[in-house]
Design an enzyme around this catalytic site. Structure first.
Site, PDB file in Angstrom:
ATOM      1  N   GLY A  38      27.450 -13.357   8.845  1.00 39.25           N
ATOM      2  CA  GLY A  38      26.157 -13.295   8.179  1.00 39.25           C
ATOM      3  C   GLY A  38      25.536 -14.672   8.194  1.00 39.25           C
ATOM      4  N   SER A  39      24.270 -14.748   7.786  1.00 39.70           N
ATOM      5  CA  SER A  39      23.642 -16.067   7.761  1.00 39.70           C
ATOM      6  C   SER A  39      22.619 -16.153   6.645  1.00 39.70           C
ATOM      7  CB  SER A  39      22.983 -16.352   9.111  1.00 39.70           C
ATOM      8  OG  SER A  39      21.951 -15.411   9.324  1.00 39.70           O
ATOM      9  N   PHE A  52      21.305 -21.685   4.135  1.00 39.50           N
ATOM     10  CA  PHE A  52      22.302 -22.752   4.078  1.00 39.50           C
ATOM     11  C   PHE A  52      22.981 -22.989   5.420  1.00 39.50           C
ATOM     12  CE2 PHE A  52      24.117 -18.670   3.376  1.00 39.50           C
ATOM     13  CZ  PHE A  52      25.233 -18.682   4.184  1.00 39.50           C
ATOM     14  N   GLY A  53      23.012 -21.949   6.240  1.00 37.69           N
ATOM     15  CA  GLY A  53      23.773 -22.002   7.484  1.00 37.69           C
ATOM     16  C   GLY A  53      24.280 -20.612   7.799  1.00 37.69           C
ATOM     17  N   CYS A  54      25.564 -20.504   8.140  1.00 36.25           N
ATOM     18  CA  CYS A  54      26.058 -19.164   8.431  1.00 36.25           C
ATOM     19  C   CYS A  54      27.483 -18.968   7.935  1.00 36.25           C
ATOM     20  CB  CYS A  54      25.979 -18.891   9.934  1.00 36.25           C
ATOM     21  SG  CYS A  54      26.998 -20.027  10.852  1.00 36.25           S
ATOM     22  N   ASP A  66      22.943 -13.135  -9.289  1.00 34.11           N
ATOM     23  CA  ASP A  66      22.508 -12.577  -8.005  1.00 34.11           C
ATOM     24  C   ASP A  66      23.316 -11.325  -7.672  1.00 34.11           C
ATOM     25  OD1 ASP A  66      21.002 -12.332  -5.742  1.00 34.11           O
ATOM     26  OD2 ASP A  66      21.850 -14.057  -4.681  1.00 34.11           O
TER      27      ASP A  66
HETATM   28  P1  ADP Z   1      23.669 -15.987   0.815  1.00 33.05           P
HETATM   29  O1  ADP Z   1      23.661 -16.924  -0.312  1.00 33.05           O
HETATM   30  O2  ADP Z   1      22.902 -16.487   2.003  1.00 33.05           O
HETATM   31  O3  ADP Z   1      23.258 -14.601   0.447  1.00 33.05           O
HETATM   32  P2  ADP Z   1      26.353 -14.917   1.037  1.00 33.05           P
HETATM   33  O4  ADP Z   1      27.468 -15.595   0.339  1.00 33.05           O
HETATM   34  O5  ADP Z   1      25.839 -13.695   0.406  1.00 33.05           O
HETATM   35  O6  ADP Z   1      25.191 -15.974   1.287  1.00 33.05           O
HETATM   36  O7  ADP Z   1      26.833 -14.606   2.516  1.00 33.05           O
HETATM   37  C1  ADP Z   1      25.932 -14.156   3.525  1.00 33.05           C
HETATM   38  C2  ADP Z   1      26.564 -13.046   4.359  1.00 33.05           C
HETATM   39  O8  ADP Z   1      27.756 -13.491   4.966  1.00 33.05           O
HETATM   40  C3  ADP Z   1      26.962 -11.833   3.540  1.00 33.05           C
HETATM   41  O9  ADP Z   1      25.909 -10.950   3.398  1.00 33.05           O
HETATM   42  C4  ADP Z   1      28.087 -11.247   4.383  1.00 33.05           C
HETATM   43  O10 ADP Z   1      27.552 -10.463   5.429  1.00 33.05           O
HETATM   44  C5  ADP Z   1      28.751 -12.475   4.969  1.00 33.05           C
HETATM   45  N1  ADP Z   1      29.872 -12.889   4.132  1.00 33.05           N
HETATM   46  C6  ADP Z   1      29.841 -13.768   3.122  1.00 33.05           C
HETATM   47  N2  ADP Z   1      31.046 -13.906   2.546  1.00 33.05           N
HETATM   48  C7  ADP Z   1      31.880 -13.073   3.207  1.00 33.05           C
HETATM   49  C8  ADP Z   1      33.271 -12.751   3.070  1.00 33.05           C
HETATM   50  N3  ADP Z   1      34.033 -13.322   2.142  1.00 33.05           N
HETATM   51  N4  ADP Z   1      33.796 -11.833   3.911  1.00 33.05           N
HETATM   52  C9  ADP Z   1      33.023 -11.255   4.842  1.00 33.05           C
HETATM   53  N5  ADP Z   1      31.721 -11.515   5.019  1.00 33.05           N
HETATM   54  C10 ADP Z   1      31.134 -12.422   4.216  1.00 33.05           C
HETATM   55 MG    MG Z   2      24.040 -13.002  -0.454  1.00 34.95          MG
END
Ligand code: ADP
Ligand code: MG
Length: 616
Positions: A344-345, A348-350, A460
């Site tokens: 995901g992204s 902040f980055g990815c 959130d």
């Molecule tokens: P943001 O603050 O940009 O929403 P997130 O922490 O929600 O950041 O992470 C963005 C995306 O990355 C999530 O929607 C998910 O698809 C993937 N992701 C984040 N953490 C995990 C994890 N622990 N396991 C699998 N995918 C993750």
């Molecule tokens: Mg999120």
């Protein structure tokens, strides 16, 4: 804490229910109440897990009818119709005798100073759940409690069919002579016993030591699936029968005392490592291949497939670190392998897939990687997110394994391979049942209850931030906006409004920038709505500010199609305008749990249909 059986006992609310009183006590109460025709009361049945006895007066005589709880979760009096609960059953017989001596006319009410009497098996049943989780998944403490609460209905089904396999006194399929050999080895006190599978017959035998002599008894297994000694009291499970025989000999030469411990079984098998990385599978083979004495490997239970449980996953318990151990906050770069795959992204980055290497082995992880050109402020934000996550450890919250400072700042987390809940549900509408969603949202409520207890606000909570390990296992993630509240604070006050998810926010967040667990409850309601509409977008095409006036005018989203009334009622309570009147997560979790248990009890467990015929 786990609810006691009394709160899960579906008869607990009935004013004519007395709990586990004896037959003679029941007759005493009926006498005191006047012995009118059709006077009745309900009591617990000692013999069957979840069964009752209905005691009725007719013609100055007592009649006792046993009410069986059937495997599919319904209740019936032998030869009568099935009913979905004890209350419904009694209501039915109040209109139609249908084989009873008369209709139920007058409830014999329990007076306020007579509490519902707890049964011998009430505690046993809870202890069984704990003991089973302890033995089957090697869980202890809080992880065990969480497993028991979130999976109680599924565990009860498993226990009813396979619990004995986890007991020290169970020796699997061994010949009678081998049973004797094991009884005679070591001390031979009266009452030393073991249970074994009888060869070829599919039934069990009890081998018992008395006066230095081994006695063998066949355990009968009748057509309805009950276990008993010949002519003895019948039970739903071998385990209960054993517990009963510890109290009453029921025809044996002595009561059971000390188990003859089966040392050949690897009972504390590791949690099923082999089930990792199977995000979408809903069924797994049980992990009960038990090497028995000698060299032969046999499967201890018929290889029935069962639903995957959260405890089957490595992500359930916390194997990584002690949350108080600050030394391990940072991870060395050489412990990490980073994949090219992006999960995901965001700004902040990815988030990338990766592997975390420790002495214990390799674990799949998700790594939040900051864009390298990012300035100090964003770095600080990620540090704060890491500090929050570091303080949390709950099966239903994504755990942070550590922070790594290398080519960029990286936050290393447990992997939740099946991804965000909203996406999962919108692409898997056909395979996800309403019961499944209820189970997942119950887990989310448990995670949120934990956060509330620890005095953290998430800020959130949304379906996009609930990640799935697999179809049966949800975790709350994304602590980017989260705050730890001070010990004396009940809310966090934001100085300025930021990029906020307005559609998930309670009125006081918008109006006064005040964030509390109660405002998280509002977001939980929206998340529930998203889940029950299979990943639908809340408030359709409305813009954030429009939603604010929509809510202020007293409007709320409608019930998603097919969503159970009780779940919609809970959502609406989460959307109580004034935060003072809104329920907290303790209440929310309680209601999720009650609904989860009530519907899970009504689904047929798998592999219970083929019941062995008793041998003569
Ligand atoms: P943001 O603050 O940009 O929403 P997130 O922490 O929600 O950041 O992470 C963005 C995306 O990355 C999530 O929607 C998910 O698809 C993937 N992701 C984040 N953490 C995990 C994890 N622990 N396991 C699998 N995918 C993750
Ligand atoms: Mg999120």
């Amino acid at each position: 804490m786990l609810s006691t059986n009394m709160t899960t006992d579906p008869a607990a609310d009935l004013p004519f229910y007395y709990g586990s009183i004896s037959r003679s006590d029941a007759e005493e109460y009926l006498k005191l109440a006047g012995m009118a025709d059709g006077l009745f009361l309900l009591r617990q049945c000692l013999r069957s897990l979840g069964g009752y006895v209905l005691s009725v007066v007719w013609n100055v005589e007592f009649h006792h009818y046993s009410v069986e709880k059937q495997l599919i979760g319904t209740y019936c009096i032998a030869g009568g119709k099935s009913h979905c609960g004890p209350a419904e059953l009694c209501e039915f017989y109040s209109k139609d005798p249908d084989g009873l001596v008369c209709t139920l006319r007058k409830p014999c009410l329990r007076s306020p100073d007579v509490p519902i009497k707890a049964g011998v098996f009430d505690n046993l049943r809870e202890n069984m759940l704990r003991e089973y989780v302890r033995q089957a998944w090697n869980l202890e403490g809080e992880a065990m409690e969480q497993a028991v609460i979130s999976q109680a209905p599924q565990l009860e089904k498993l226990i009813a069919t396979t619990a004995h396999e986890k007991m020290t006194w169970y020796h699997g399929k061994i010949p009678r002579q081998e049973g004797e050999r094991r009884l005679y080895s070591g001390a031979q006190p009266d009452g030393k016993f073991l249970i074994r599978d009888r060869e070829e017959s599919g039934t069990f035998a009890l081998s018992l030591m008395y006066g230095k002599t081994a006695y063998h008894y066949q355990i009968l297994h009748d057509k309805s699936g009950k276990y008993s000694m010949p002519e003895g009291t019948k039970f739903d499970t071998v385990w209960q029968l054993v517990e009963y025989l510890k109290m009453k000999p029921d025809g044996l030469v002595t009561v059971l005392r000390e188990p003859c411990v089966n040392n050949t079984t690897k009972r504390n098998a590791p949690r099923c490592v082999n089930f990792r990385n199977v995000p979408c599978s809903t069924k797994v083979k049980p992990f009960l291949t038990v090497p028995l004495g000698g060299s032969k490997e046999v499967t201890a239970s018929p290889p029935t497939e069962r639903q995957m449980l959260p405890m089957d996953c490595n992500e359930f318990a916390n194997p990584y670190h002690d949350p108080n151990d600050l030394k391990k906050f940072f991870i060395n770069r050489d412990q990490l392998m980073i994949d090219e795959v992006e999960l995901g992204s965001g700004n902040f980055g990815c988030v990338k897939k990766g592997v975390f290497k420790t002495q214990k082995g390799h674990t799949d992880v998700a790594i939040k990687v900051l864009k390298s050109e990012n300035e100090k402020l964003v770095k600080e934000e990620m540090m704060r997110e890491a500090e929050i996550m570091h303080q949390l450890s709950n099966p239903y919250i994504v755990r942070m394994l550590g922070l790594c400072e290398a080519e960029s700042l990286m936050l290393v987390m447990e992997m939740a391979a099946a991804g965000p809940l909203n996406k999962f549900l919108s692409t898997k509408k056909d395979t996800v049942t309403m019961e499944n969603i209820v189970g997942l949202m119950h887990q989310v409520s448990m995670g949120m209850k934990y956060l509330e207890e620890k005095n953290f606000v998430h800020r959130d909570l949304a379906a996009r931030n609930v990640l799935l390990v697999n179809q049966q296992f949800a975790k709350i993630s994304d602590f980017g906006l989260s705050k730890a509240l001070g010990a004396d604070d009940s809310y966090y006050k934001a100085r300025t409004a930021g990029k906020w998810p307005l559609k998930w926010y309670a009125p006081e967040c918008m109006n006064f920038h005040k964030f509390s667990s109660k405002s998280d409850v509002w977001s939980f309601g929206i998340t529930m709505w998203e889940a029950f509409s299979y990943g639908g977008k809340p408030y359709k095409k409305m813009k954030g500010p429009e939603v604010i006036s929509f809510i202020a005018n007293g409007n709320r989203m409608e019930c998603p199609p097919g969503c159970p009334d009780r779940m919609y009622a809970l959502m609406k309570d989460c959307w109580t305008y004034k935060h003072e009147d809104r329920p907290g997560f303790v209440k929310v979790e309680e209601r999720m749990r009650a609904f989860h248990y009530s519907i899970s009890n009504k689904t047929l467990p798998e592999g219970t249909a083929d019941i062995a015929e008793p041998l003569k």
